[in-house]
Structure formats: C-alpha cells, structure tokens
Design a protein around this motif. Structure first.
Motif, PDB file in Angstrom:
ATOM      1  N   TYR A 109      78.272  57.878  40.028  1.00  0.00           N
ATOM      2  CA  TYR A 109      77.975  59.014  40.900  1.00  0.00           C
ATOM      3  C   TYR A 109      76.495  59.025  41.289  1.00  0.00           C
ATOM      4  N   ALA A 110      75.620  58.825  40.315  1.00  0.00           N
ATOM      5  CA  ALA A 110      74.185  58.823  40.584  1.00  0.00           C
ATOM      6  C   ALA A 110      73.786  57.664  41.481  1.00  0.00           C
ATOM      7  N   ALA A 111      74.481  56.533  41.348  1.00  0.00           N
ATOM      8  CA  ALA A 111      74.148  55.354  42.150  1.00  0.00           C
ATOM      9  C   ALA A 111      74.475  55.552  43.623  1.00  0.00           C
ATOM     10  N   ARG A 112      75.521  56.319  43.915  1.00  0.00           N
ATOM     11  CA  ARG A 112      75.944  56.465  45.315  1.00  0.00           C
ATOM     12  C   ARG A 112      75.487  57.773  45.965  1.00  0.00           C
ATOM     13  N   THR A 113      75.003  58.717  45.153  1.00  0.00           N
ATOM     14  CA  THR A 113      74.706  60.045  45.685  1.00  0.00           C
ATOM     15  C   THR A 113      73.216  60.346  45.625  1.00  0.00           C
ATOM     16  N   SER A 114      72.664  60.817  46.729  1.00  0.00           N
ATOM     17  CA  SER A 114      71.255  61.196  46.795  1.00  0.00           C
ATOM     18  C   SER A 114      70.938  62.254  45.753  1.00  0.00           C
ATOM     19  N   MET A 115      69.774  62.155  45.127  1.00  0.00           N
ATOM     20  CA  MET A 115      69.410  63.110  44.089  1.00  0.00           C
ATOM     21  C   MET A 115      69.164  64.511  44.664  1.00  0.00           C
ATOM     22  N   PHE A 116      68.497  64.602  45.808  1.00  0.00           N
ATOM     23  CA  PHE A 116      68.088  65.906  46.318  1.00  0.00           C
ATOM     24  C   PHE A 116      68.422  66.097  47.797  1.00  0.00           C
ATOM     25  N   PHE A 117      67.806  65.318  48.666  1.00  0.00           N
ATOM     26  CA  PHE A 117      68.033  65.487  50.102  1.00  0.00           C
ATOM     27  C   PHE A 117      69.407  64.949  50.474  1.00  0.00           C
ATOM     28  N   PRO A 118      70.231  65.710  51.178  1.00  0.00           N
ATOM     29  CA  PRO A 118      71.596  65.262  51.515  1.00  0.00           C
ATOM     30  C   PRO A 118      71.594  64.009  52.387  1.00  0.00           C
ATOM     31  N   LEU A 119      72.325  63.012  51.928  1.00  0.00           N
ATOM     32  CA  LEU A 119      72.453  61.744  52.652  1.00  0.00           C
ATOM     33  C   LEU A 119      73.883  61.239  52.499  1.00  0.00           C
ATOM     34  N   PRO A 120      74.350  60.406  53.428  1.00  0.00           N
ATOM     35  CA  PRO A 120      75.684  59.805  53.255  1.00  0.00           C
ATOM     36  C   PRO A 120      75.726  59.002  51.961  1.00  0.00           C
ATOM     37  N   PRO A 121      76.855  59.009  51.260  1.00  0.00           N
ATOM     38  CA  PRO A 121      76.956  58.253  50.002  1.00  0.00           C
ATOM     39  C   PRO A 121      76.648  56.774  50.218  1.00  0.00           C
ATOM     40  N   ARG A 122      75.906  56.217  49.279  1.00  0.00           N
ATOM     41  CA  ARG A 122      75.596  54.789  49.359  1.00  0.00           C
ATOM     42  C   ARG A 122      76.834  53.982  48.978  1.00  0.00           C
ATOM     43  N   VAL A 123      77.092  52.946  49.734  1.00  0.00           N
ATOM     44  CA  VAL A 123      78.254  52.091  49.488  1.00  0.00           C
ATOM     45  C   VAL A 123      77.770  50.813  48.807  1.00  0.00           C
ATOM     46  N   LYS A 124      78.386  50.517  47.659  1.00  0.00           N
ATOM     47  CA  LYS A 124      78.007  49.312  46.921  1.00  0.00           C
ATOM     48  C   LYS A 124      78.528  48.089  47.653  1.00  0.00           C
ATOM     49  N   LYS A 125      77.611  47.176  47.937  1.00  0.00           N
ATOM     50  CA  LYS A 125      77.987  45.973  48.667  1.00  0.00           C
ATOM     51  C   LYS A 125      78.779  45.028  47.778  1.00  0.00           C
ATOM     52  N   ALA A 126      79.815  44.475  48.342  1.00  0.00           N
ATOM     53  CA  ALA A 126      80.642  43.528  47.584  1.00  0.00           C
ATOM     54  C   ALA A 126      79.906  42.222  47.381  1.00  0.00           C
ATOM     55  N   VAL A 127      80.039  41.666  46.196  1.00  0.00           N
ATOM     56  CA  VAL A 127      79.380  40.400  45.889  1.00  0.00           C
ATOM     57  C   VAL A 127      80.281  39.248  46.327  1.00  0.00           C
ATOM     58  N   THR A 128      79.761  38.376  47.168  1.00  0.00           N
ATOM     59  CA  THR A 128      80.541  37.219  47.658  1.00  0.00           C
ATOM     60  C   THR A 128      80.056  35.960  46.996  1.00  0.00           C
ATOM     61  N   SER A 129      81.009  35.092  46.709  1.00  0.00           N
ATOM     62  CA  SER A 129      80.639  33.832  46.043  1.00  0.00           C
ATOM     63  C   SER A 129      80.379  32.754  47.079  1.00  0.00           C
TER      64      SER A 129
END
Length: 269
Positions: free
Chosen positions: A249-269
């Motif tokens: 939750y902390a990784a994708r959600t801004s701590m204070f100022f409202p922002l769109p949730p961060r999307v974790k990029k998929a790791v490609t081999s």
C-alpha cells in the motif's frame, strides 16, 4: 486612517488568549470527570472557533473578510470537534497520553496541564494568526482571498469525505486489522490530513490578500509540519505499518499529496 488598527488588534490577542485558556481549563475539568485526557482532541477544533468568534466581535476590518474568516474557521472547527467527539465516545484513554503520563508518576495533573493542554493551547493560538490578523485588515477582499476559499473547500472535502470513508470502513467487522485503500485513501494515505493542510493554506490566503496578513504564513507551515512530520502522519504510520499489506500500500500510494496510484512495472527477462 491607518489600514490596520494595531491597538484594537493587540487587545483582541489578549481576549482571544484568555478565552482559549478558559476553554482549555473547562476541558481539563471534563477530562477529570470522564477519566481521560483524550477529550482535548475534541477541544482542538473548538479553540480555533473561539479565536474566530473573539475576532469577529472585536475586529475593525473589512466586513467581508471578517465574516469569511469566522465562517471558514467555525465550519471547520465544529465539524472536527463533532467528528472527534463522536469517535471517542466509549473509548479508553488515548495511548499517546497514557504513555506520556506513565512517565510522570505522582505528577500527572500538573504534567498534563503543561504538556498537553498548555502546549496545544499555545499551538492553537499561534496557528490562529491569520484569523486574528486578517479580521483587522481594512482593504477590500480580492481574488487571492477567493482562491483561498476554493482551497479551503477542497480541504473540507478531503477531510470530511476521508473521515466518513474511514468511519464506514471501520464499522464493518470484516475490515478489522485491514488497511483502507479505496475512495480518497487510494490516492493518499492521509486524505484527512491533506485536507486539514488545505484548510489552513486557504484561511491564510484570505488573510494574505492584504498586509500584514502575508506575515502569518508561519501558520499553515506549522500546521502542515505537524500533520506530516509532527504528531500526525508520522505517528499514525507507525501503527499502520504493523498491518498486513502495508508495504504494498505504501509503495503505490502517495504519503500526503493526492496522486494516482503508482503501478509496479513488470520485470521482463
């Protein structure tokens, strides 16, 4: 004629400080009756209402600005007092105050008066500066003040809606021990605190529309710091971090100022 009545303003500071002290003493008496100092959290909003009422009664500035400041502070303060008061009914003492007073055996009342009531009273008095100063500015309200009202409205939306969403989430037994990540909480981990900051930046802009209101910029800065690195988000996140799913939750959600949730990029081999 001077654009600012310094003599009347100085007298109003004394009246406001005295009125806020009376409210704090009454709160302390209530705390002894109910057996917990957490009642001060309900009084926090009422302290600003008290300052605004004293200002409105004694101020000599532009009527529109006076009534704007009274309305903005009163609506915010009463809503906050109602919400915190309702939430605390039937609850035990706040762990923050328990921890503080446990370190002062035999000296609890005096310590509480100085470190809980007096401290919050001084902070409220200082943060009330835009209200106490703005009410004596005689120039007409301009565009900056109305921008401040708009920012205040955004803040009230985030604070009231965020609190309501949290209350509904906690009311569902199925959510016990879980983190809320829906509604406004999807965009910021602290929508209510973000809203609180907007409230005070908005009130400041109403006062900063004319001199010497600009000099009260320390008020929203102090409030924002309290909400982010003081007794607000920093302490709350210590508790939140113990719940399942916090890291994600902390990784994708801004701590204070409202922002769109961060999307974790998929790791490609």
């Amino acid at each position: 004629m001077s654009s600012f009545d310094t003599s009347a303003w100085a007298g109003t500071l004394a009246w406001a400080g005295g009125a806020m002290a009376v409210v704090l003493l009454a709160t302390f008496v209530v705390s002894k009756i109910v057996g917990k100092h957490a009642v001060i959290d309900t009084t926090w909003g009422l302290l600003f209402v008290t300052a605004a009422v004293v200002m409105a009664v004694r101020s000599t500035g532009d009527d529109t600005r006076r009534w704007l400041l009274l309305a903005l502070a009163t609506v915010w303060g009463l809503r906050l007092a109602w919400y915190t008061g309702k939430r605390s009914i039937g609850k035990p003492e706040d762990p923050r105050y328990e921890e503080m007073l446990d370190k002062q055996p035999g000296n609890g009342d005096l310590y509480a008066l100085t470190h809980i009531y007096l401290l919050q009273g001084v902070l409220a008095f200082i943060i009330s500066a835009p209200i106490l100063v703005g009410g004596f500015e005689r120039s007409s309200v301009g565009v900056l003040a109305w921008i401040g009202v708009a920012i205040w409205a955004v803040g009230l939306f985030f604070e009231s809606v965020g609190d309501a969403q949290m209350a509904r989430f906690r009311a569902d037994p199925a959510n016990k021990g879980k983190l809320i990540d829906t509604g406004l909480w999807r965009y910021t981990r602290h929508p209510n605190y973000f809203g609180d900051a907007c409230i005070w930046w908005g009130i400041f802009l109403v006062a900063a529309d004319a001199l010497p209101g600009v000099a009260t910029i320390f008020s929203p800065i102090i409030m924002t710091l309290l909400l982010t690195i003081g007794s607000g988000a920093r302490i709350l996140e210590k508790s939140m971090s113990k719940r399942d799913g916090w890291d994600a939750y902390a990784a994708r959600t801004s701590m204070f100022f409202p922002l769109p949730p961060r999307v974790k990029k998929a790791v490609t081999s």
